[in-house]
Design a protein around this motif. Structure first.
Motif, PDB file in Angstrom:
ATOM      1  N   LYS A 111      -9.656   6.738 -18.861  1.00 63.15           N
ATOM      2  CA  LYS A 111      -9.106   7.293 -20.152  1.00 63.15           C
ATOM      3  C   LYS A 111     -10.704   8.449 -20.398  1.00 63.15           C
ATOM      4  N   CYS A 112     -11.784   8.422 -19.829  1.00 63.17           N
ATOM      5  CA  CYS A 112     -13.156   8.830 -19.205  1.00 63.17           C
ATOM      6  C   CYS A 112     -13.325  10.152 -18.524  1.00 63.17           C
ATOM      7  N   GLY A 113     -11.879   9.643 -17.463  1.00 63.27           N
ATOM      8  CA  GLY A 113     -12.093  11.224 -16.725  1.00 63.27           C
ATOM      9  C   GLY A 113     -12.634  10.377 -15.473  1.00 63.27           C
ATOM     10  N   LEU A 114     -12.916   9.316 -15.145  1.00 64.52           N
ATOM     11  CA  LEU A 114     -13.720   8.742 -14.188  1.00 64.52           C
ATOM     12  C   LEU A 114     -12.743   8.815 -13.312  1.00 64.52           C
ATOM     13  N   ALA A 115     -11.454   8.461 -12.820  1.00 63.38           N
ATOM     14  CA  ALA A 115     -10.747   8.094 -12.271  1.00 63.38           C
ATOM     15  C   ALA A 115     -10.713   9.378 -10.646  1.00 63.38           C
ATOM     16  N   GLU A 116     -10.652   8.372  -9.597  1.00 59.18           N
ATOM     17  CA  GLU A 116     -10.823   9.262  -8.337  1.00 59.18           C
ATOM     18  C   GLU A 116      -9.340  10.210  -8.243  1.00 59.18           C
ATOM     19  N   ASP A 149      -4.259  13.550  -4.108  1.00 68.18           N
ATOM     20  CA  ASP A 149      -2.822  14.507  -4.050  1.00 68.18           C
ATOM     21  C   ASP A 149      -2.280  14.901  -4.928  1.00 68.18           C
ATOM     22  N   ASP A 150      -1.865  14.183  -5.661  1.00 68.52           N
ATOM     23  CA  ASP A 150      -0.801  14.304  -6.413  1.00 68.52           C
ATOM     24  C   ASP A 150      -1.795  14.724  -8.003  1.00 68.52           C
ATOM     25  N   VAL A 151      -2.637  14.004  -8.516  1.00 72.53           N
ATOM     26  CA  VAL A 151      -3.460  14.706 -10.323  1.00 72.53           C
ATOM     27  C   VAL A 151      -4.816  14.269  -9.421  1.00 72.53           C
ATOM     28  N   ARG A 152      -5.882  14.733 -10.703  1.00 70.89           N
ATOM     29  CA  ARG A 152      -7.141  15.197 -10.862  1.00 70.89           C
ATOM     30  C   ARG A 152      -7.109  14.141 -12.182  1.00 70.89           C
ATOM     31  N   GLY A 153      -8.662  13.203 -11.538  1.00 71.81           N
ATOM     32  CA  GLY A 153      -8.937  11.955 -12.571  1.00 71.81           C
ATOM     33  C   GLY A 153      -9.049  12.469 -13.869  1.00 71.81           C
ATOM     34  N   ALA A 154      -9.885  13.919 -13.333  1.00 70.86           N
ATOM     35  CA  ALA A 154     -10.460  14.309 -15.402  1.00 70.86           C
ATOM     36  C   ALA A 154      -8.415  15.107 -16.614  1.00 70.86           C
ATOM     37  N   ASP A 155      -7.423  14.997 -14.837  1.00 71.52           N
ATOM     38  CA  ASP A 155      -6.542  15.035 -15.960  1.00 71.52           C
ATOM     39  C   ASP A 155      -5.782  14.101 -16.498  1.00 71.52           C
ATOM     40  N   LEU A 156      -6.693  12.589 -16.239  1.00 71.44           N
ATOM     41  CA  LEU A 156      -6.149  11.335 -16.688  1.00 71.44           C
ATOM     42  C   LEU A 156      -7.201  11.266 -18.393  1.00 71.44           C
ATOM     43  N   GLU A 172     -20.886  11.680 -22.629  1.00 71.49           N
ATOM     44  CA  GLU A 172     -21.009  12.974 -21.802  1.00 71.49           C
ATOM     45  C   GLU A 172     -19.757  14.137 -21.508  1.00 71.49           C
ATOM     46  N   ALA A 173     -18.678  12.844 -21.873  1.00 76.21           N
ATOM     47  CA  ALA A 173     -16.774  13.926 -21.643  1.00 76.21           C
ATOM     48  C   ALA A 173     -17.053  14.426 -22.386  1.00 76.21           C
ATOM     49  N   LEU A 174     -16.968  14.145 -24.175  1.00 76.83           N
ATOM     50  CA  LEU A 174     -17.107  15.334 -25.683  1.00 76.83           C
ATOM     51  C   LEU A 174     -17.674  16.216 -25.451  1.00 76.83           C
ATOM     52  N   PRO A 175     -16.727  16.628 -26.125  1.00 75.88           N
ATOM     53  CA  PRO A 175     -17.070  18.410 -26.398  1.00 75.88           C
ATOM     54  C   PRO A 175     -18.174  18.575 -27.545  1.00 75.88           C
ATOM     55  N   TYR A 176     -18.283  17.440 -28.635  1.00 79.05           N
ATOM     56  CA  TYR A 176     -19.604  17.932 -29.716  1.00 79.05           C
ATOM     57  C   TYR A 176     -19.851  16.294 -29.465  1.00 79.05           C
TER      58      TYR A 176
END
Length: 125
Positions: free
Chosen positions: A44-49, A52-59, A104-108
């Motif tokens: 949920k922090c976007g740290l997943a690897e 081929d079909d999904v970027r970790g950041a998209d999760l 680090e993932a937070l915009p603010y």
């Protein structure tokens, strides 16, 4: 209305599962729960690897990550006296890493002491 009875095999499977759980030490159950919370929070922090079909950041879903990290902090804080410093140390390290990744993932960024789980752990820097 008639009551249905479960097949005999189902009862045997349930009894075996209960016996299996009874043999697992509490420390192992607590660690397993913590690892599940850590894994979910990392995704949920976007740290997943990336695959081929999904970027970790998209999760990433930071609202969900905040809830999971706070639950993990509560579990680790409450369980630490019961599981001993050796086990608690690794859980605290993982929790701190997630708290920093969240920040680090937070915009603010949250104010110090206002991040997920910091009500249990104190401010993380």
């Amino acid at each position: 209305m008639t009551e249905q009875s479960s097949p005999p095999e189902e009862g045997a499977v349930t009894a075996a599962a209960v016996r299996d759980i009874a043999e697992i030490p509490a420390v192992a159950v607590i660690q397993a729960a913590a690892v599940h919370l850590m894994s979910a929070a990392a995704v949920k922090c976007g740290l997943a690897e990336d695959t081929d079909d999904v970027r970790g950041a998209d999760l990433a879903d930071l609202d969900e990550a905040r809830k999971l990290i706070t639950a993990l902090a509560g579990l680790v804080t409450a369980a630490a006296p019961e599981i001993g410093s050796q086990h608690a140390r690794s859980l605290r390290d993982g929790l701190r890493s997630l708290q920093l990744a969240f920040r680090e993932a937070l915009p603010y960024p949250d104010a110090p002491g206002e991040g997920p789980g910091e009500s249990f752990t104190g401010a993380v820097s």
